[in-house]
Write a protein that holds these residues in place. Structure first.
Motif, PDB file in Angstrom:
ATOM      1  N   ALA A  16     -59.766  24.796  21.509  1.00  7.41           N
ATOM      2  CA  ALA A  16     -59.840  23.471  20.889  1.00  7.41           C
ATOM      3  C   ALA A  16     -58.468  23.070  20.373  1.00  7.41           C
ATOM      4  O   ALA A  16     -57.745  23.887  19.804  1.00  7.41           O
ATOM      5  CB  ALA A  16     -60.853  23.470  19.745  1.00  7.41           C
ATOM      6  N   CYS A  17     -58.128  21.789  20.564  1.00  4.69           N
ATOM      7  CA  CYS A  17     -56.859  21.296  20.012  1.00  4.69           C
ATOM      8  C   CYS A  17     -57.031  19.870  19.517  1.00  4.69           C
ATOM      9  O   CYS A  17     -57.904  19.133  19.981  1.00  4.69           O
ATOM     10  CB  CYS A  17     -55.737  21.371  21.041  1.00  4.69           C
ATOM     11  SG  CYS A  17     -55.806  20.085  22.309  1.00  4.69           S
ATOM     12  N   ASP A  18     -56.222  19.526  18.534  1.00  7.27           N
ATOM     13  CA  ASP A  18     -56.120  18.161  18.037  1.00  7.27           C
ATOM     14  C   ASP A  18     -54.693  17.715  18.317  1.00  7.27           C
ATOM     15  O   ASP A  18     -53.752  18.160  17.656  1.00  7.27           O
ATOM     16  CB  ASP A  18     -56.429  18.108  16.542  1.00  7.27           C
ATOM     17  CG  ASP A  18     -56.389  16.687  15.980  1.00  7.27           C
ATOM     18  OD1 ASP A  18     -55.825  15.792  16.649  1.00  7.27           O
ATOM     19  OD2 ASP A  18     -56.909  16.460  14.873  1.00  7.27           O
ATOM     20  N   LEU A  19     -54.518  16.861  19.319  1.00  7.30           N
ATOM     21  CA  LEU A  19     -53.173  16.437  19.698  1.00  7.30           C
ATOM     22  C   LEU A  19     -52.479  15.662  18.589  1.00  7.30           C
ATOM     23  O   LEU A  19     -51.259  15.651  18.495  1.00  7.30           O
ATOM     24  CB  LEU A  19     -53.231  15.576  20.959  1.00  7.30           C
ATOM     25  CG  LEU A  19     -53.520  16.300  22.274  1.00  7.30           C
ATOM     26  CD1 LEU A  19     -53.448  15.317  23.420  1.00  7.30           C
ATOM     27  CD2 LEU A  19     -52.541  17.431  22.485  1.00  7.30           C
ATOM     28  N   SER A  20     -53.257  15.003  17.751  1.00  9.54           N
ATOM     29  CA  SER A  20     -52.639  14.191  16.703  1.00  9.54           C
ATOM     30  C   SER A  20     -52.020  15.038  15.609  1.00  9.54           C
ATOM     31  O   SER A  20     -51.126  14.586  14.890  1.00  9.54           O
ATOM     32  CB  SER A  20     -53.674  13.237  16.099  1.00  9.54           C
ATOM     33  OG  SER A  20     -54.644  13.947  15.340  1.00  9.54           O
ATOM     34  N   GLY A  80     -51.463  18.719  16.234  1.00  7.04           N
ATOM     35  CA  GLY A  80     -50.830  19.885  16.831  1.00  7.04           C
ATOM     36  C   GLY A  80     -51.582  21.181  16.627  1.00  7.04           C
ATOM     37  O   GLY A  80     -51.048  22.255  16.905  1.00  7.04           O
ATOM     38  N   GLU A  81     -52.819  21.131  16.134  1.00  7.62           N
ATOM     39  CA  GLU A  81     -53.590  22.359  15.913  1.00  7.62           C
ATOM     40  C   GLU A  81     -54.153  22.886  17.226  1.00  7.62           C
ATOM     41  O   GLU A  81     -54.573  22.121  18.088  1.00  7.62           O
ATOM     42  CB  GLU A  81     -54.753  22.083  14.957  1.00  7.62           C
ATOM     43  CG  GLU A  81     -54.316  21.610  13.582  1.00  7.62           C
ATOM     44  CD  GLU A  81     -55.472  21.009  12.809  1.00  7.62           C
ATOM     45  OE1 GLU A  81     -56.439  21.732  12.521  1.00  7.62           O
ATOM     46  OE2 GLU A  81     -55.416  19.802  12.496  1.00  7.62           O
ATOM     47  N   LEU A 138     -48.461  14.102   6.901  1.00 10.06           N
ATOM     48  CA  LEU A 138     -47.350  14.821   7.524  1.00 10.06           C
ATOM     49  C   LEU A 138     -47.707  15.339   8.917  1.00 10.06           C
ATOM     50  O   LEU A 138     -46.866  15.341   9.812  1.00 10.06           O
ATOM     51  CB  LEU A 138     -46.922  15.985   6.634  1.00 10.06           C
ATOM     52  CG  LEU A 138     -46.312  15.624   5.269  1.00 10.06           C
ATOM     53  CD1 LEU A 138     -46.026  16.897   4.479  1.00 10.06           C
ATOM     54  CD2 LEU A 138     -45.047  14.802   5.445  1.00 10.06           C
ATOM     55  N   GLU A 139     -48.933  15.804   9.092  1.00  8.51           N
ATOM     56  CA  GLU A 139     -49.328  16.378  10.381  1.00  8.51           C
ATOM     57  C   GLU A 139     -49.279  15.340  11.492  1.00  8.51           C
ATOM     58  O   GLU A 139     -48.737  15.583  12.578  1.00  8.51           O
ATOM     59  CB  GLU A 139     -50.730  16.973  10.277  1.00  8.51           C
ATOM     60  CG  GLU A 139     -50.792  18.223   9.419  1.00  8.51           C
ATOM     61  CD  GLU A 139     -52.206  18.747   9.251  1.00  8.51           C
ATOM     62  OE1 GLU A 139     -52.373  19.969   9.200  1.00  8.51           O
ATOM     63  OE2 GLU A 139     -53.146  17.929   9.154  1.00  8.51           O
ATOM     64  N   ARG A 140     -49.852  14.182  11.241  1.00 12.98           N
ATOM     65  CA  ARG A 140     -49.871  13.160  12.292  1.00 12.98           C
ATOM     66  C   ARG A 140     -48.522  12.460  12.435  1.00 12.98           C
ATOM     67  O   ARG A 140     -48.182  12.000  13.530  1.00 12.98           O
ATOM     68  CB  ARG A 140     -51.016  12.172  12.035  1.00 12.98           C
ATOM     69  CG  ARG A 140     -52.357  12.802  12.396  1.00 12.98           C
ATOM     70  CD  ARG A 140     -53.533  11.910  12.245  1.00 12.98           C
ATOM     71  NE  ARG A 140     -54.710  12.562  12.833  1.00 12.98           N
ATOM     72  CZ  ARG A 140     -55.957  12.287  12.493  1.00 12.98           C
ATOM     73  NH1 ARG A 140     -56.208  11.365  11.569  1.00 12.98           N
ATOM     74  NH2 ARG A 140     -56.966  12.915  13.085  1.00 12.98           N
ATOM     75  N   LEU A 141     -47.755  12.367  11.371  1.00 18.26           N
ATOM     76  CA  LEU A 141     -46.392  11.870  11.513  1.00 18.26           C
ATOM     77  C   LEU A 141     -45.591  12.796  12.416  1.00 18.26           C
ATOM     78  O   LEU A 141     -44.845  12.347  13.298  1.00 18.26           O
ATOM     79  CB  LEU A 141     -45.723  11.773  10.138  1.00 18.26           C
ATOM     80  CG  LEU A 141     -46.157  10.618   9.237  1.00 18.26           C
ATOM     81  CD1 LEU A 141     -45.535  10.763   7.852  1.00 18.26           C
ATOM     82  CD2 LEU A 141     -45.778   9.272   9.847  1.00 18.26           C
TER      83      LEU A 141
END
Length: 913
Positions: free
Chosen positions: A141-145, A147-148, A340-343
């Motif tokens: 599983a990944c969240d591109l927005s 980076g996880e 910060l994560e999505r930035l």
């Protein structure tokens, strides 16, 4: 295809490569859709369907959306599970000699959205892949927005589907797996699914992105990750540099809950309307940052089993709770931190604008004060969580020296870069400013020269700079002074050689300015992108601080208590409350209840009492207290001793699955089966009204059989709510079963719910009282009471075994009943001898009116060949069954065994009528 125009042929060529997506085809200021795409999009987006000529005889269906508003329409399609391919013009139309070259620059799918406006701030957007290989199943599983990236290995495909659904994926990828194979394993019916053939994908993606971890991965995990990374690479058409270090985990390291239990406990959304309000997440979400909100959701969905890690969280929560001023200051600092994560994700993708970078700068400037507060707090737990934090201050300083405070949204408009950052940029700006200053002075000097006070110097994008004079003042212009440039209705526009020269200098400078600023901004963004791992690590630390301060905040507001964790199987909760219900009640007082359980003589609580008395709330309350304790939050009780639980199973409430073809009762049975098959002695099981979806006797039999199975084969702590009062006798038969009840009182014919759980069994169900509270028609209530009195007069509460035998008795002929009752004295042996004698006489004498029955030389009273009601003598099968019925020991049988025996007798009697 030759009959179509070159542009339509180009469209069809590109569309053939993206048959499963809407093709947004850029034409000028619009994205256009053609053919079937246009027909479907016009319906889904509710936009006008038109047509255009394209070389064929019939007009081609067409619809379109403005490019500046396309994101809204694309988001709507993605929400409905569609994919969108963005086809852009990749060359200057003015420089093209034929059809403008176009390419798909990106395909957007539900699981690959990264733009903030399409996402919920406090929710992840997961793309999940499932694979099976070498006897194992795997989930990636990944969240591109953000980076996880997470992976895990599982033993069965059913477990893989269950694990995948915990991510609530926006899109699911199946690697060499047919969709139909998973439909019966819990896959939602409307999920966006893409099937991938692994022989057509790159097998080296994992090694390239995660070279250190790749060697340790199992075959199934590698397959799932390769499928996911290949899909992302082909749709996004760019490097995945922001994907974090791989987080591989073992599912059994967390408290497990199937999707039934998650739904029934309303952990992150309510059952009724799927909203956050009214869920545990809603109650606990006192986070100040978006990444903190997402981490909180992940913690709720994956409670811990490690007591040391849970204890560390308790320590931090307690430290925050003790210092209100400190917590308030920390919350204020966190409130100034953007996502910060999505930035970081947008910066890495190359689509962050200058405003995004300014938000990053402001966030990084706010964080040092938060770190200082924790380090100087004097609390060891807070100092530990803030130790060695990299505040990325150098990145903040770099951005403050490069970008202006309030840049435009578009990076193509200029005015992005600070003065003094680039020498050549400063020179161009000076030239532009001096040129504009000269033009401003030109208007003043020309007015003085000509005496025309209304003369003005203007500019537009088509004609450039000009001197405008109204027609009433044309006679005042000195001969040969100006060159005519444009004629208007009421004025003439002119230029001079000097104006044209300055215009060329200004426009050249501004054109170079915009292009140079864009180049410089791109370099700045690339420089920041080099530090993405640092920013992501900082985001993780800030998110953790945010969640723990949120736990402290809600614990203080709601008077929660730090629980004590054990592994001995004992549970003691004093004055426990259902935290969400208590919050919803607001000013109304919530009635607290105790829970005491162990795995020796009190592991099954059998809960009786009327509907609305609080049985289900009491059960959910215990589960939520357990979840809260194992995510590191304090709990709603005055004292709590919680033994760690490895799994929670709930069978609460009535719900069907019409799409899946399951009735309410079947869903109930499936949920119960899941608990009985998977639970361990360390599990917590909540079962509410098992068996109510079938007949009374079937239901009671199933309910008792379930209790016995849990006692004999599982040993899990169980809260079992029921309306079958007959089951309360199990307290005397099964060690560990203890009766408790929801106390109610009847006052002046009215039922008063006290919502208090006490020891012992309920005296009755009060069903008619509840119907009266629901304001059923009085005629119905009165008639129900009459019927109830009649049923109670017939001893309707006889033991289940006796009720089952009564059913059998009703199928036995009167003559057979007489045999059993002793009206005809015989035994199985006597019956055989009598039957033999009767047969012998019939053969030798023919039909007679009497039959002599002799047993072992003793004459027995002669029985008539027919009864007074002309009923024949009982046949041998009937007498056998009745003999077995008379000799059976009901006290040694369970209800289920009694029903099986009853079915056997019923079959034999029907067969030998």
């Amino acid at each position: 295809m030759a009959q179509y125009t070159p542009m339509i042929q180009q469209y069809l060529e590109i569309k053939r490569q993206y048959t499963d997506a809407f093709l947004f085809f850029r034409l000028g200021d619009f994205y256009e859709l053609f053919f079937e795409d246009a027909v479907l999009a016009s319906r889904e987006l509710e936009i006008t369907l038109t047509g255009r000529g394209g070389g064929a005889e019939e007009r081609i269906p067409m619809c379109g959306v403005p490019h500046h508003a396309a994101e809204t329409y694309i988001a709507e399609l993605l929400k409905k599970g569609y994919k969108v391919a963005i086809c852009e013009q990749v060359e200057d139309p003015k420089a093209s000699k034929g059809v403008v070259k176009r390419e798909v620059t990106r395909m957007i799918t539900p699981g690959t959205m990264i733009e903030g406006k399409w996402l919920h701030d406090k929710e992840n957007n997961y793309l999940v892949a499932i694979a099976a290989l070498s006897g194992k199943a795997a989930v990636a599983a990944c969240d591109l927005s953000t980076g996880e990236m997470y992976t895990t290995s599982l033993s069965t495909m059913y477990a893989a589907v269950e694990e995948a659904m915990q991510y609530r994926p926006s899109e699911l990828l199946l690697c060499d797996i047919a969709e139909d194979e998973l439909r019966g394993k819990g896959l939602p019916p409307h999920m966006s699914i893409t099937c991938l053939a692994t022989n057509a994908m790159s097998q080296t993606a994992v090694d390239e992105l995660y070279p250190e971890e790749a060697t340790q991965l199992e075959d199934a995990v590698r397959l799932a990750m390769n499928g996911l990374l290949h899909y992302v690479g082909t749709t996004q058409k760019r490097a995945l540099t922001h994907m974090r270090s791989l987080q591989h985990y073992v599912a059994d390291e967390f408290l497990q809950m199937d999707h039934f239990s998650r739904r029934n406990l309303e952990l992150t959304e309510t059952i009724r309307d799927k909203s956050k309000k009214g869920s545990l997440l809603w109650l606990l979400d006192k986070t100040e940052t978006a990444m903190g909100g997402r981490l909180l959701r992940r913690w709720i969905e994956r409670p811990l089993l490690n007591p040391e890690e849970i204890g560390n969280r308790y320590d931090t929560v307690e430290a925050f709770r003790h210092d209100l001023l400190l917590r308030s200051d920390v919350r204020e600092g966190l409130d100034r931190v953007y996502d910060l994560e999505r930035l970081a994700g947008r910066i890495s993708y190359g689509n962050a604008n200058a405003k995004d970078l300014v938000q990053l700068r402001h966030s990084l400037e706010a964080i040092p004060s938060v770190i200082d507060l924790l380090v100087n707090s004097g609390e060891q737990a807070l100092q530990l969580i803030a130790s060695d934090m990299d505040d990325c201050g150098d990145i903040a300083q770099f951005l403050s020296e490069t970008l202006v405070e309030d840049p435009p949204v578009s990076v193509r408009e200029g005015n992005l870069i600070q003065d003094g950052y680039d020498e050549y940029l400063d020179k161009l700006r000076l030239a532009s400013r001096q040129g504009k200053g000269w033009i401003a002075q030109l208007e003043k000097s020309e007015r003085e020269l000509t005496g025309i006070r209304s003369l003005k110097v203007g500019f537009n994008k088509v004609f450039g700079y000009y001197i405008e004079v109204s027609k009433a003042n044309l006679a005042h212009i000195p001969p040969g002074r100006y060159e005519r440039k444009q004629t208007l209705t009421n004025a003439e526009r002119y230029v001079t050689p000097e104006l044209k020269e300055k215009e060329a200098l200004i426009l050249e400078a501004e054109e170079k300015l915009v292009e140079l600023e864009y180049q410089l901004f791109t370099q700045i963004r690339l420089e920041v992108a080099k530090h993405i791992p640092r920013i992501q690590n900082l985001a993780e630390r800030i998110a953790r601080i945010d969640v723990l301060q949120a736990f402290a905040t809600v614990s203080e507001e709601r008077s929660f208590t730090r629980p004590t964790l054990t592994t001995d199987g004992e549970v003691y909760v004093k004055d426990g409350r259902h935290a969400v219900v208590e919050a919803v009640l607001n000013q109304e007082k919530y009635v607290a209840n105790d829970v005491t359980m162990n795995q020796k003589d009190r592991n099954i609580l059998l809960i009786t009492g009327p509907n609305m008395a609080g049985k289900s709330t009491y059960m959910r309350q215990m589960a939520l207290i357990t979840v809260m304790a194992q995510i590191g939050c304090f709990v709603p009780a005055s004292e709590a001793r919680i033994s760690l639980v490895d799994q929670i199973f709930t069978r609460i409430g009535a719900a069907d699955d019409l799409v899946g073809g399951f009735s309410t009762f079947m869903v109930e049975m499936l949920e119960t089966r899941n608990a009985l098959v998977k639970a361990t002695p360390r599990s917590l099981i909540l079962l509410d009204e098992i068996g109510r979806g079938t007949s009374t006797y079937d239901g009671m039999a199933l309910a008792q059989a379930v209790i016995e199975y849990i006692h004999e084969h599982i040993g899990a702590k169980t809260l079992f709510s029921t309306h079958y009062h007959e089951l309360t006798d199990l307290e005397e038969k099964i060690p560990g079963v203890v009766n408790v009840h929801a106390r109610c009182e009847e006052r002046d014919g009215k039922l008063l719910f006290l919502h208090k759980i006490e020891e012992g069994r309920a005296d009755k169900s009060y069903g008619i009282h509840v119907a009266e509270l629901a304001e059923m028609p009085l005629e119905v209530i009165s008639r129900a009471r009459e019927i109830l009195q009649g049923l109670e007069g017939k001893d309707r509460e006889a033991p289940l075994e006796q009720l089952s035998l009564d059913l059998l008795w009703g199928q036995v002929p009167a003559a057979s009943q007489q045999v059993f009752s002793g009206q005809i004295e015989t035994t199985t042996h006597q019956k055989k001898r009598a039957n033999d004698a009767s047969t012998s006489k019939a053969e030798t004498k023919g039909k007679t009116d009497k039959t002599d029955t002799v047993v072992e030389g003793t004459e027995v009273a002669q029985a008539p060949a027919t009864s007074s009601k002309n009923e024949p003598l009982p046949n041998p099968t009937e007498v056998d069954v009745l003999s077995e019925l008379r000799d059976i020991d009901l006290n040694q049988m369970t209800p289920l065994q009694a029903l099986i025996q009853l079915s056997d007798w019923n079959t034999r009697l029907r067969k030998h009528k």
